[in-house]
Design a protein around this motif. Structure first.
Motif, mmCIF file in Angstrom:
data_model
loop_
_atom_site.group_PDB
_atom_site.id
_atom_site.type_symbol
_atom_site.label_atom_id
_atom_site.label_comp_id
_atom_site.label_asym_id
_atom_site.label_seq_id
_atom_site.Cartn_x
_atom_site.Cartn_y
_atom_site.Cartn_z
ATOM 1 N N THR A 272 0.830 -1.113 0.055
ATOM 2 C CA THR A 272 0.018 -0.249 -0.012
ATOM 3 C C THR A 272 0.906 1.474 0.044
ATOM 4 O O THR A 272 0.490 2.171 -0.477
ATOM 5 N N ASP B 92 -4.382 3.525 6.073
ATOM 6 C CA ASP B 92 -5.621 3.347 5.627
ATOM 7 C C ASP B 92 -5.970 2.256 4.861
ATOM 8 O O ASP B 92 -6.912 1.221 4.947
ATOM 9 N N ALA B 93 -5.103 2.299 3.812
ATOM 10 C CA ALA B 93 -5.380 1.431 2.660
ATOM 11 C C ALA B 93 -4.924 -0.009 3.093
ATOM 12 O O ALA B 93 -5.611 -1.054 2.679
ATOM 13 N N GLN C 242 -5.253 -1.264 6.075
ATOM 14 C CA GLN C 242 -6.361 -1.682 6.949
ATOM 15 C C GLN C 242 -7.457 -2.196 6.083
ATOM 16 O O GLN C 242 -8.129 -2.998 6.417
ATOM 17 N N ASP C 243 -7.673 -1.401 5.087
ATOM 18 C CA ASP C 243 -8.867 -1.887 4.191
ATOM 19 C C ASP C 243 -8.512 -3.231 3.490
ATOM 20 O O ASP C 243 -9.489 -4.043 3.074
ATOM 21 N N VAL D 201 -9.855 -5.458 5.895
ATOM 22 C CA VAL D 201 -11.225 -5.743 5.833
ATOM 23 C C VAL D 201 -11.755 -6.497 4.863
ATOM 24 O O VAL D 201 -12.684 -7.248 4.714
ATOM 25 N N ARG D 202 -11.244 -6.164 3.534
ATOM 26 C CA ARG D 202 -11.610 -6.964 2.316
ATOM 27 C C ARG D 202 -11.527 -8.292 2.314
ATOM 28 O O ARG D 202 -12.199 -9.192 1.858
ATOM 29 N N CYS E 275 -6.516 -4.499 -4.060
ATOM 30 C CA CYS E 275 -7.185 -3.811 -3.131
ATOM 31 C C CYS E 275 -6.871 -2.481 -2.899
ATOM 32 O O CYS E 275 -7.757 -1.423 -2.680
ATOM 33 N N HIS F 116 -9.231 0.975 -3.565
ATOM 34 C CA HIS F 116 -9.444 1.701 -2.175
ATOM 35 C C HIS F 116 -9.127 3.208 -2.902
ATOM 36 O O HIS F 116 -9.968 4.068 -2.482
ATOM 37 N N ARG G 259 -12.324 3.976 -4.880
ATOM 38 C CA ARG G 259 -13.571 4.219 -4.014
ATOM 39 C C ARG G 259 -13.516 5.608 -3.438
ATOM 40 O O ARG G 259 -14.334 6.154 -2.956
ATOM 41 N N ARG G 260 -12.235 5.971 -2.899
ATOM 42 C CA ARG G 260 -12.236 7.259 -2.420
ATOM 43 C C ARG G 260 -12.672 8.492 -3.365
ATOM 44 O O ARG G 260 -13.140 9.504 -3.127
#
Lengths: 188, 185
Positions: free
Chosen positions: B35, B51-52, B54-55, B58-59, B89, B93, B96-97
């Motif tokens: 990331t 953040d990415a 972490q994302d 999550v995914r 991802c 990310h 999507r932002r």
């Protein structure tokens, strides 16, 4: 010592000029079905050198003609060699907390039946039901149970019936009558 | 610390909590490296990279670990697969932002890894260069990679890259000589 294949074995200006000549870049959408896409697992297998020759050739053809796919492969490859520095502690802590929480089972509109059918939801329902029964039972037991309730109600009904059919008998007049008798005797 | 190769992938797919903890501990530096690389290339900050990352996790667990279910240890190593998926991802990310779109975990695996829609065709007859030769030329001339880096990327030695380049150049010169002679004639 490395063997040299002579002129052209390493990139040079002549080679670069030749390369520019043969490039014909076009930004066109990939025709559907023309070239099967390369998935994450295919790409990972290729990066690991685990694909048979024909599959590897397909991936390489794809990478050579899809700049974004080549970017993905290069990024992944370089990240694998860069992944030596420890990640921030909070990343691991937060990520480790993910399993067992709601995000894991995020259904994304899969419907009621799946939601109800998930084992975790069933356990939650069971826990709530057991709690409800427990609280109700405890309250009922403390209140004396069914027999006590019916007995009290029966007594109230009997008194009410007596009051209608025999109003004098409904009251305990024994003591009052004894006092009257005593008064009469006293006067005598 | 556990290496990613030692992770029990069956337990990971089944959602075993202890295995997930070990997986996260073993993979956090790799996911963060991916990331960081993506965010650096797109003007993102260190916080964006975190953040990415972490994302990514999550995914991986979303929809009952649908992404993880797609992994096959017989085909690729967990680390390499995670680098590819983590990179996708991270790109998702970023997208999507910028604008809402369908989540990566809802996209079929086959269409996930390579998000390129732009196609670059070479102005040469099909079959003149092998797929490997075309890729080597692309790495050396389009990406300005040196021979050693290209070799590392392709999992071959540097001499193989030089040899592949040399053979490709011979074919191209021959092809363009014929074309030039035809043009003059």
């Amino acid at each position: 010592m490395e063997r040299d294949d002579g002129p052209g074995s390493a990139p040079d200006a002549a080679g670069r000029a030749l390369w520019r000549r043969l490039k014909n870049t076009s930004a066109a959408p990939v025709p559907v079905g023309a070239e099967p896409p390369v998935g994450a697992l295919d790409l990972a297998a290729w990066l690991d050198g685990k694909l048979p020759a024909s599959e590897a050739a397909r991936v390489e053809r794809y990478l050579a003609s899809h700049p974004a796919a080549l970017d993905a492969a290069l990024d992944a490859s370089l990240a694998l060699s860069e992944a030596t520095a420890a990640a921030p502690e909070r990343l691991s802590t937060r990520a480790q907390a993910l399993v067992g929480f709601a995000v894991e089972g995020r259904a994304g509109g899969r419907g009621w039946f799946r939601w109800i059918g998930s084992w975790r939801r069933s356990v939650e329902f069971a826990a709530v039901a057991i709690g409800f029964v427990g609280v109700s039972g405890t309250g009922y037991a403390l209140g004396g149970g069914l027999h006590e309730t019916y007995a009290a109600e029966a007594r109230r009904d009997a008194v009410a019936l007596e009051l209608v059919t025999n109003p004098l008998a409904a009251f305990d007049t024994g003591e009052l009558w004894a006092e009257i008798q005593l008064d009469r005797g006293g006067r005598r | 610390m556990t290496a990613l190769d030692d992770i029990d992938t069956l337990a990971l797919k089944a959602g075993d909590k202890r295995t997930w903890h070990r997986f996260v501990a073993a993979s956090a530096s790799l996911v963060h490296a991916v990331t960081r690389r993506v965010m650096a290339a797109h003007g993102g900050t260190a916080d964006d990279a975190l953040d990415a990352a972490q994302d990514v996790y999550v995914r991986l667990v979303a929809n009952e670990r649908r992404l993880v279910q797609g992994f096959d240890p017989a085909r690729a190593s967990l680390a390499t697969w995670l680098a590819v998926v983590g990179r996708s991802c991270a790109i998702d990310h970023l997208r999507r932002r910028r604008q809402p779109t369908s989540a990566l975990e809802d996209v079929p695996e086959a269409a996930m890894a390579v998000e390129g829609r732009h196609v670059e065709r070479l102005n040469i007859p099909t079959g003149l260069l092998t797929d490997r030769q075309a890729l080597v030329l692309k790495l050396l001339y389009d990406r300005d990679m040196d021979v050693a880096d290209a070799a590392r990327f392709l999992n071959v030695d540097a001499q193989t890259v030089r040899s592949t380049h040399h053979k490709a150049m011979l074919r191209l010169r021959e092809h363009f000589d014929v074309e030039d002679r035809a043009g003059r004639g």
